[in-house]
Design a protein around this motif. Structure first.
Motif, PDB file in Angstrom:
ATOM      1  N   LYS A  21       0.818  -1.205   0.000  1.00  0.00           N
ATOM      2  CA  LYS A  21       0.000   0.000   0.000  1.00  0.00           C
ATOM      3  C   LYS A  21       0.856   1.261   0.000  1.00  0.00           C
ATOM      4  N   ALA A  22       1.993   1.205   0.695  1.00  0.00           N
ATOM      5  CA  ALA A  22       2.869   2.373   0.798  1.00  0.00           C
ATOM      6  C   ALA A  22       3.804   2.522  -0.400  1.00  0.00           C
ATOM      7  N   SER A  23       3.944   1.475  -1.196  1.00  0.00           N
ATOM      8  CA  SER A  23       4.884   1.524  -2.322  1.00  0.00           C
ATOM      9  C   SER A  23       4.411   2.488  -3.397  1.00  0.00           C
ATOM     10  N   ARG A  24       5.364   3.186  -4.021  1.00  0.00           N
ATOM     11  CA  ARG A  24       5.077   4.096  -5.122  1.00  0.00           C
ATOM     12  C   ARG A  24       5.399   3.456  -6.476  1.00  0.00           C
ATOM     13  N   HIS A  25       5.734   2.184  -6.471  1.00  0.00           N
ATOM     14  CA  HIS A  25       6.084   1.476  -7.695  1.00  0.00           C
ATOM     15  C   HIS A  25       5.034   0.401  -7.957  1.00  0.00           C
ATOM     16  N   ALA A  26       4.341   0.513  -9.091  1.00  0.00           N
ATOM     17  CA  ALA A  26       3.238  -0.401  -9.388  1.00  0.00           C
ATOM     18  C   ALA A  26       3.709  -1.843  -9.463  1.00  0.00           C
ATOM     19  N   GLN A  28       6.297  -3.248  -7.971  1.00  0.00           N
ATOM     20  CA  GLN A  28       6.611  -3.753  -6.627  1.00  0.00           C
ATOM     21  C   GLN A  28       5.329  -4.055  -5.854  1.00  0.00           C
ATOM     22  N   THR A  29       4.313  -3.207  -5.994  1.00  0.00           N
ATOM     23  CA  THR A  29       3.036  -3.428  -5.309  1.00  0.00           C
ATOM     24  C   THR A  29       2.418  -4.762  -5.727  1.00  0.00           C
TER      25      THR A  29
END
Length: 353
Positions: A21-26, A28-29
């Motif tokens: 949820k905190a990741s800014r990389h799709a 990686q999410t």
């Protein structure tokens, strides 16, 4: 069938979903959510469906997560093939490029890619293509640039000494000739503008050679120009001749452009009409000659290039009056752009102290 790889035990499904949820990389999410499914006890097939990949790719994600944690699921750049050139080869290339070829030894006056390719093969038995060598040289910070002309008799030591001693000379003028007044630094030069005009570069399709009109007549005028980069000011005259009388007129024009109560230090080359005994120098101007054969010290040379490239080149002047009109128009456009004068004319050795 290969056994399933276990996940590291220091994470939980809730923690991994919080990281997703905190990741800014799709990417990686998506990978973290697939790993979270495994932590929840679901099958590898279901986890692979969540990640939108096959079982082998999911296995690779699990291995990367076990080693590096969440950072292992960031998209990394593929390393590609190892470079043909090593550091020793790059250092040798740098020495070759900086030194340049010896015409008597190498038979050429400039390095070409094909020459460097032959040298690498003869010296190190390395076979490299032109495209690869070009990319390597660009990565090393090199590009094919036009060389700036330098007078063959230029004294490099005198040039550097002038720049080094200029602050002291400026302080001396401020203490004596300027007598405590504000000091403005000006540069001056002349350019001949005529019907035998310059043809400048232009955008065109590869493989073609664009054409431009080129007059063979010889009518011309002289554009006298001076700039004060620190203040973005300029003073110019268009005159029919270039001599001491014309220079006297231009000095009077510069004197009017100097701020009231200020004193101008005017740097110029050592042309005969610049240093003539008959030259009338206004009281608010002190002339400082530049070292001989060092035009690169004078930013007005760059002003001429800018004015020609943008407003005067690729033209056919119908008459002498037409030349005067275009010169006046070009100079007035420059005067209306003080930021251009500042950008082109500012020199660290003259303004950076």
């Amino acid at each position: 069938m290969a056994a399933a790889v276990g996940l590291r035990a220091d994470y939980t499904a809730a923690q991994v979903r919080a990281l997703a949820k905190a990741s800014r990389h799709a990417d990686q999410t998506r990978r973290l959510l697939a790993v979270a499914e495994i932590y929840d006890g679901r099958s590898r097939t279901e986890a692979a469906r969540v990640g939108g990949v096959g079982l082998q790719t999911l296995r690779d994600w699990v291995l990367a997560f076990n080693v590096l944690g969440p950072d292992g699921l960031l998209r990394g750049k593929a390393p590609g093939n190892p470079s043909i050139l090593k550091d020793t080869h790059r250092q040798a290339l740098t020495k070759m490029l900086e030194k340049g070829p010896d015409p008597a030894v190498h038979g050429i006056v400039r390095w070409r890619l094909v020459d460097l390719m032959h040298w690498l093969f003869e010296t190190y038995r390395l076979s490299i293509s032109k495209q690869t060598l070009s990319r390597e040289l660009q990565a090393m910070g090199y590009a094919k640039l036009s060389a700036r002309p330098r007078h063959h008799a230029q004294d490099g030591k005198a040039l550097e000494a002038f720049k080094k001693n200029f602050p002291a000379r400026l302080a001396e003028i401020a203490a004596h000739e300027a007598a405590g007044k504000a000091v403005e630094i000006w540069w001056q030069d002349e350019a001949r503008i005529g019907q035998k005009n310059k043809i400048t570069r232009r955008w065109a399709k590869r493989g073609t050679r664009p054409s431009a009109p080129h007059d063979q007549r010889t009518r011309s005028a002289w554009l006298f120009g001076a700039i004060c980069p620190a203040l973005g000011k300029a003073a110019g005259l268009v005159l029919p001749t270039c001599n001491t009388k014309a220079m006297t007129l231009h000095l009077a024009e510069i004197a009017q452009a100097v701020a009231p109560g200020a004193h101008a230090v005017l740097l110029l080359d050592q042309a005969g009409w610049h240093l003539s005994q008959d030259l009338v120098i206004p009281e608010n101007i002190t002339i400082v000659p530049l070292p001989p054969k060092c035009p690169e010290l004078n930013p007005v040379e760059n002003i001429w290039q800018f004015v020609r490239d943008n407003w005067l080149s690729n033209r056919v002047f119908k008459s002498y009056a037409d030349i005067l009109d275009h010169c006046c128009h070009a100079w007035n456009r420059l005067v209306s752009q003080p930021w251009t004068i500042m950008s082109i004319g500012t020199r660290s050795w003259a303004h950076g102290f």
